[in-house]
Design a protein around this motif. Structure first.
Motif, PDB file in Angstrom:
ATOM      1  N   LEU A 149     -13.089   7.767   6.306  1.00 41.89           N
ATOM      2  CA  LEU A 149     -12.682   8.108   4.946  1.00 41.89           C
ATOM      3  C   LEU A 149     -11.273   8.707   4.985  1.00 41.89           C
ATOM      4  CD1 LEU A 149     -13.367   8.437   1.930  1.00 41.89           C
ATOM      5  CD2 LEU A 149     -14.379  10.661   2.512  1.00 41.89           C
ATOM      6  N   LEU A 150     -10.312   7.976   4.379  1.00 39.06           N
ATOM      7  CA  LEU A 150      -8.912   8.424   4.376  1.00 39.06           C
ATOM      8  C   LEU A 150      -8.608   9.187   3.095  1.00 39.06           C
ATOM      9  CD1 LEU A 150      -6.983   5.270   5.697  1.00 39.06           C
ATOM     10  CD2 LEU A 150      -8.006   7.145   6.998  1.00 39.06           C
ATOM     11  N   LEU A 151      -8.196  10.445   3.256  1.00 35.52           N
ATOM     12  CA  LEU A 151      -7.707  11.225   2.114  1.00 35.52           C
ATOM     13  C   LEU A 151      -6.255  10.800   1.851  1.00 35.52           C
ATOM     14  CD1 LEU A 151      -7.819  13.519   0.059  1.00 35.52           C
ATOM     15  CD2 LEU A 151      -7.265  15.116   1.899  1.00 35.52           C
ATOM     16  N   MET A 152      -6.026  10.141   0.706  1.00 28.93           N
ATOM     17  CA  MET A 152      -4.736   9.494   0.434  1.00 28.93           C
ATOM     18  C   MET A 152      -3.844  10.294  -0.520  1.00 28.93           C
ATOM     19  SD  MET A 152      -4.835   6.560   2.121  1.00 28.93           S
ATOM     20  CE  MET A 152      -3.889   5.279   1.294  1.00 28.93           C
ATOM     21  N   ALA A 153      -4.226  11.511  -0.866  1.00 29.07           N
ATOM     22  CA  ALA A 153      -3.446  12.280  -1.846  1.00 29.07           C
ATOM     23  C   ALA A 153      -1.975  12.450  -1.462  1.00 29.07           C
ATOM     24  CB  ALA A 153      -4.101  13.645  -2.079  1.00 29.07           C
ATOM     25  N   PRO A 154      -1.627  12.666  -0.169  1.00 26.97           N
ATOM     26  CA  PRO A 154      -0.200  12.826   0.160  1.00 26.97           C
ATOM     27  C   PRO A 154       0.602  11.528   0.121  1.00 26.97           C
ATOM     28  CG  PRO A 154      -1.614  13.908   1.789  1.00 26.97           C
ATOM     29  CD  PRO A 154      -2.485  13.009   0.981  1.00 26.97           C
ATOM     30  N   VAL A 155      -0.054  10.383  -0.013  1.00 23.78           N
ATOM     31  CA  VAL A 155       0.640   9.086   0.042  1.00 23.78           C
ATOM     32  C   VAL A 155       1.225   8.761  -1.337  1.00 23.78           C
ATOM     33  CG1 VAL A 155       0.401   6.619   0.508  1.00 23.78           C
ATOM     34  CG2 VAL A 155      -0.898   8.283   1.871  1.00 23.78           C
ATOM     35  N   ASN A 156       2.551   8.783  -1.435  1.00 29.48           N
ATOM     36  CA  ASN A 156       3.218   8.511  -2.704  1.00 29.48           C
ATOM     37  C   ASN A 156       3.612   7.048  -2.873  1.00 29.48           C
ATOM     38  OD1 ASN A 156       3.271  11.253  -3.651  1.00 29.48           O
ATOM     39  ND2 ASN A 156       4.845  11.653  -2.114  1.00 29.48           N
ATOM     40  N   HIS A 157       3.672   6.326  -1.760  1.00 30.44           N
ATOM     41  CA  HIS A 157       4.130   4.935  -1.845  1.00 30.44           C
ATOM     42  C   HIS A 157       3.601   4.158  -0.649  1.00 30.44           C
ATOM     43  CE1 HIS A 157       6.647   1.505  -2.761  1.00 30.44           C
ATOM     44  NE2 HIS A 157       7.172   1.542  -1.553  1.00 30.44           N
ATOM     45  N   ILE A 158       3.259   2.904  -0.888  1.00 26.31           N
ATOM     46  CA  ILE A 158       2.891   1.973   0.180  1.00 26.31           C
ATOM     47  C   ILE A 158       3.712   0.708  -0.035  1.00 26.31           C
ATOM     48  CG2 ILE A 158       1.048   0.614   1.236  1.00 26.31           C
ATOM     49  CD1 ILE A 158      -0.965   2.652   0.227  1.00 26.31           C
ATOM     50  N   ASP A 159       4.620   0.404   0.908  1.00 28.12           N
ATOM     51  CA  ASP A 159       5.395  -0.830   0.757  1.00 28.12           C
ATOM     52  C   ASP A 159       4.639  -1.988   1.402  1.00 28.12           C
ATOM     53  OD1 ASP A 159       5.767  -0.562   3.493  1.00 28.12           O
ATOM     54  OD2 ASP A 159       7.929  -0.183   3.380  1.00 28.12           O
ATOM     55  N   VAL A 160       5.247  -3.160   1.464  1.00 30.38           N
ATOM     56  CA  VAL A 160       4.572  -4.337   1.998  1.00 30.38           C
ATOM     57  C   VAL A 160       4.203  -4.132   3.460  1.00 30.38           C
ATOM     58  CG1 VAL A 160       4.817  -6.794   2.503  1.00 30.38           C
ATOM     59  CG2 VAL A 160       5.663  -5.883   0.335  1.00 30.38           C
ATOM     60  N   SER A 161       5.095  -3.479   4.226  1.00 32.88           N
ATOM     61  CA  SER A 161       4.777  -3.197   5.625  1.00 32.88           C
ATOM     62  C   SER A 161       3.563  -2.281   5.733  1.00 32.88           C
ATOM     63  CB  SER A 161       5.986  -2.548   6.326  1.00 32.88           C
ATOM     64  OG  SER A 161       7.102  -3.400   6.293  1.00 32.88           O
ATOM     65  N   GLY A 162       3.497  -1.277   4.845  1.00 34.50           N
ATOM     66  CA  GLY A 162       2.339  -0.386   4.841  1.00 34.50           C
ATOM     67  C   GLY A 162       1.065  -1.106   4.459  1.00 34.50           C
ATOM     68  N   LEU A 163       1.168  -2.061   3.513  1.00 39.28           N
ATOM     69  CA  LEU A 163      -0.001  -2.824   3.108  1.00 39.28           C
ATOM     70  C   LEU A 163      -0.533  -3.677   4.258  1.00 39.28           C
ATOM     71  CD1 LEU A 163      -1.699  -3.325   0.525  1.00 39.28           C
ATOM     72  CD2 LEU A 163      -0.287  -5.358   0.142  1.00 39.28           C
ATOM     73  N   VAL A 164       0.373  -4.304   4.997  1.00 43.68           N
ATOM     74  CA  VAL A 164      -0.032  -5.094   6.167  1.00 43.68           C
ATOM     75  C   VAL A 164      -0.666  -4.189   7.217  1.00 43.68           C
ATOM     76  CG1 VAL A 164       0.824  -6.515   8.068  1.00 43.68           C
ATOM     77  CG2 VAL A 164       1.678  -6.892   5.747  1.00 43.68           C
ATOM     78  N   ALA A 165      -0.117  -2.970   7.385  1.00 44.59           N
ATOM     79  CA  ALA A 165      -0.683  -2.037   8.353  1.00 44.59           C
ATOM     80  C   ALA A 165      -2.097  -1.623   7.951  1.00 44.59           C
ATOM     81  CB  ALA A 165       0.210  -0.805   8.479  1.00 44.59           C
ATOM     82  N   LEU A 166      -2.339  -1.417   6.649  1.00 41.16           N
ATOM     83  CA  LEU A 166      -3.696  -1.096   6.185  1.00 41.16           C
ATOM     84  C   LEU A 166      -4.665  -2.253   6.448  1.00 41.16           C
ATOM     85  CD1 LEU A 166      -3.102   0.739   2.771  1.00 41.16           C
ATOM     86  CD2 LEU A 166      -4.028   1.714   4.876  1.00 41.16           C
ATOM     87  N   GLN A 167      -4.159  -3.479   6.283  1.00 40.49           N
ATOM     88  CA  GLN A 167      -5.006  -4.637   6.554  1.00 40.49           C
ATOM     89  C   GLN A 167      -5.360  -4.705   8.040  1.00 40.49           C
ATOM     90  OE1 GLN A 167      -3.633  -8.177   4.655  1.00 40.49           O
ATOM     91  NE2 GLN A 167      -4.706  -9.557   6.063  1.00 40.49           N
TER      92      GLN A 167
END
Length: 553
Positions: free
Chosen positions: A468-486
């Motif tokens: 379970l990832l607490l995402m409150a500090p994450v203000n932005h996810i770019d395309v590189s971040g989206l690929v990393a989440l995948q």
């Protein structure tokens, strides 16, 4: 206007008293005739007043820019005068700032971190003071770096009468600052110039001392700068550095005072105001201008209420143009140099180096490196080191995302780092907090960081089923971040673990939903991390979470 004109008029008169000697001195520091400093303190102020946003930005010639201008003009092609070069430089600075305003590039001010900016300003302060020592001593030595000054000082000689004038001027200025009277300290530079001109004109005390000399009639020259393509191309790199420094330093001054006064500052308007001021300076015989910290503080303390103050300053400067032409010829240069040295050294401090070293050694080293580059190399190299160092430290800090394993503080719904607090963790779920945005600089390290925390959980708590990832500090996810989440989702799935999110911010959630990422990967969402820890198999599916969109952070 009716309610504030008296306060603005008084503030304008007070600042003009300081601006007159500084305009003369900083023009001389830049290697330009003294009248150029006066021209730069007249119409450019009106241009900024029309388009800028700060009521207390003391615009005009400034010491740091004067040093940069001097270095830029030192390498002019044969046959090009320093005055012509200054006009082209001001025009290029103005046009570059105008282009930045048009493209909404006010974020360029962040290219220089505070340590880099302070290192540059302190280095420039020391170099300015060092460059004026030969003038104070009546020496022929010259240079814009310490090695150049040391090399020329061998054959420079010393004029003892000039040294006596310089020493006396420095002593009197320092005594005026220690007298305890702010009014005396502010008036001292102008009073000193008046007394020095009188002594030089009516007594033999200044015989053998270099003087400003006869000036042309101080009539405002309105004309286009030289339209020489080769000259413009030659000065363009220097103009880019001057423009960056002018905007960064001016914005730093105006923002700090706006916060103190509880006012709203518009960085885009500051860009437009500075751009207009520099373009007008190039059309009226001036030099590049920026905001001065000392004059801005003085405007604030004198009670400036609006940008009409700058209009009144310009009026007083126009009177100076009419009254100073003849007396300025007798002004001893060591006295003018003394006003520069005392003014710039008043803002020098070593405290910042110690603070930066104790807080973050890498930033302390950057500050020292920028200062050393100003003194030993050039202001252009120092700015390049400052920008490159600031960017490099940012990348270094964000190259690996900080992922903390968190647990519940007993008796509360608060979750904290297991390495810092005594917390409770449930074996079946790994609670993690992502402490920064997921962007291209740190995305590659996400899977490794999360899997390392999962292994820690297995070793100390038990076999988990969910992450379970607490995402409150994450203000932005770019395309590189989206690929990393995948990639993270696939890695956890390979280990039989389910990926879930809690406290996702609204803008981030909107982007994820726009591409159907949550549904495609069947990632569960929770409004709070506590709900996610407690929910277990009752997790909200992405389709169910749509009903809770207004409650997302």
């Amino acid at each position: 206007m009716k309610a504030t004109w008296r306060a603005d008029l008084i503030a304008g008169a007070v600042v003009a008293v300081l601006l007159i000697p500084q305009s003369l001195a900083y023009a001389m520091l830049a290697g330009l005739p003294p009248q150029v400093g006066l021209y730069a303190s007249l119409l450019p102020l009106l241009a900024y007043a029309a388009l800028g946003s700060s009521p207390v930005l003391g615009l005009g010639p400034v010491a740091v820019l004067a040093l940069m201008i001097a270095q830029a003009l030192a390498g002019l092609p044969a046959g090009v005068s320093a005055e012509a070069g200054a006009l082209v430089l001001a025009a290029e600075v103005g046009l570059l700032l105008a282009a930045a305003a048009l493209l909404r590039l006010d974020a360029l001010s962040s290219l220089l971190s505070v340590p880099a900016l302070r290192g540059f300003e302190n280095g420039a302060t020391l170099m300015i003071a060092a460059s004026q020592l030969p003038v104070l001593l009546g020496s022929a030595a010259a240079g814009f770096t310490l090695p150049a000054l040391a090399s020329s000082a061998v054959h420079g000689g010393i004029g003892f009468t000039s040294a006596a004038w310089g020493a006396a001027a420095v002593a009197l200025l320092l005594l005026s600052r220690r007298a305890g009277s702010r009014l005396l300290a502010r008036l001292a530079p102008l009073l000193l110039l008046v007394v020095a001109m009188a002594l030089a004109a009516f007594t033999p005390a200044a015989d053998g001392v270099a003087q400003v000399g006869a000036l042309p009639a101080l009539a405002l020259p309105l004309a286009l700068p030289p339209l020489d393509a080769a000259l413009w191309l030659h000065l363009l790199p220097s103009a880019a550095l001057v423009a960056l420094m002018a905007f960064v330093s001016s914005l730093a001054v105006s923002e700090s005072l706006a916060q103190r006064r509880g006012e709203k500052l518009l960085p885009a308007a500051e860009l437009r105001g500075l751009a207009a001021a520099n373009v007008v300076a190039s059309l009226s015989g001036g030099m590049p201008v920026a905001g001065s910290f000392s004059r801005s503080i003085l405007l604030h303390e004198a009670g400036s209420q609006s940008r009409w103050t700058l209009v009144f300053v310009a009026v007083f400067m126009a009177l100076a143009l009419l009254l100073l032409a003849a007396p300025l010829a007798y002004l001893p240069k060591p006295v003018l140099a003394a006003t520069i040295v005392v003014a710039v050294m008043g803002g020098f401090t070593l405290r910042h180096y110690g603070e930066a070293w104790r807080y973050a050694r890498a930033e302390g080293l950057l500050m020292a490196a920028v200062t050393a580059a100003v003194l030993l190399w050039s202001v252009g190299a120092a700015l390049a080191i400052g920008v490159a160092g600031s960017v490099a430290l940012l990348i270094q800090r964000t190259a690996q995302p900080h992922v903390a394993r968190i647990g519940r503080v007993p008796g509360t719904q608060h979750f904290r780092n297991v390495e810092r607090y005594a917390v409770e963790c449930q074996p079946e779920v790994v609670g993690l907090r992502i402490d920064e945005s997921l962007v291209f600089t740190n995305a590659r390290g996400l899977s490794d960081a999360v899997l390392a925390r999962v292994r820690e959980h297995r070793a100390s708590v038990g076999q988990p089923q969910r992450v379970l990832l607490l995402m409150a500090p994450v203000n932005h996810i770019d395309v590189s971040g989206l690929v990393a989440l995948q990639a993270l989702h696939a890695a956890l799935q390979a280990e039989g673990l389910r990926l879930e999110f809690s406290e996702v911010k609204g803008p981030v959630l909107d982007r994820l939903r726009a591409v159907g990422w949550l549904e495609r990967h069947d990632v569960s969402l929770y409004l709070s991390h506590h709900d996610g820890i407690q929910a277990g198999e009752h997790a909200l599916r992405p389709s169910q979470a749509d009903h809770d969109a207004p409650g997302q952070l």
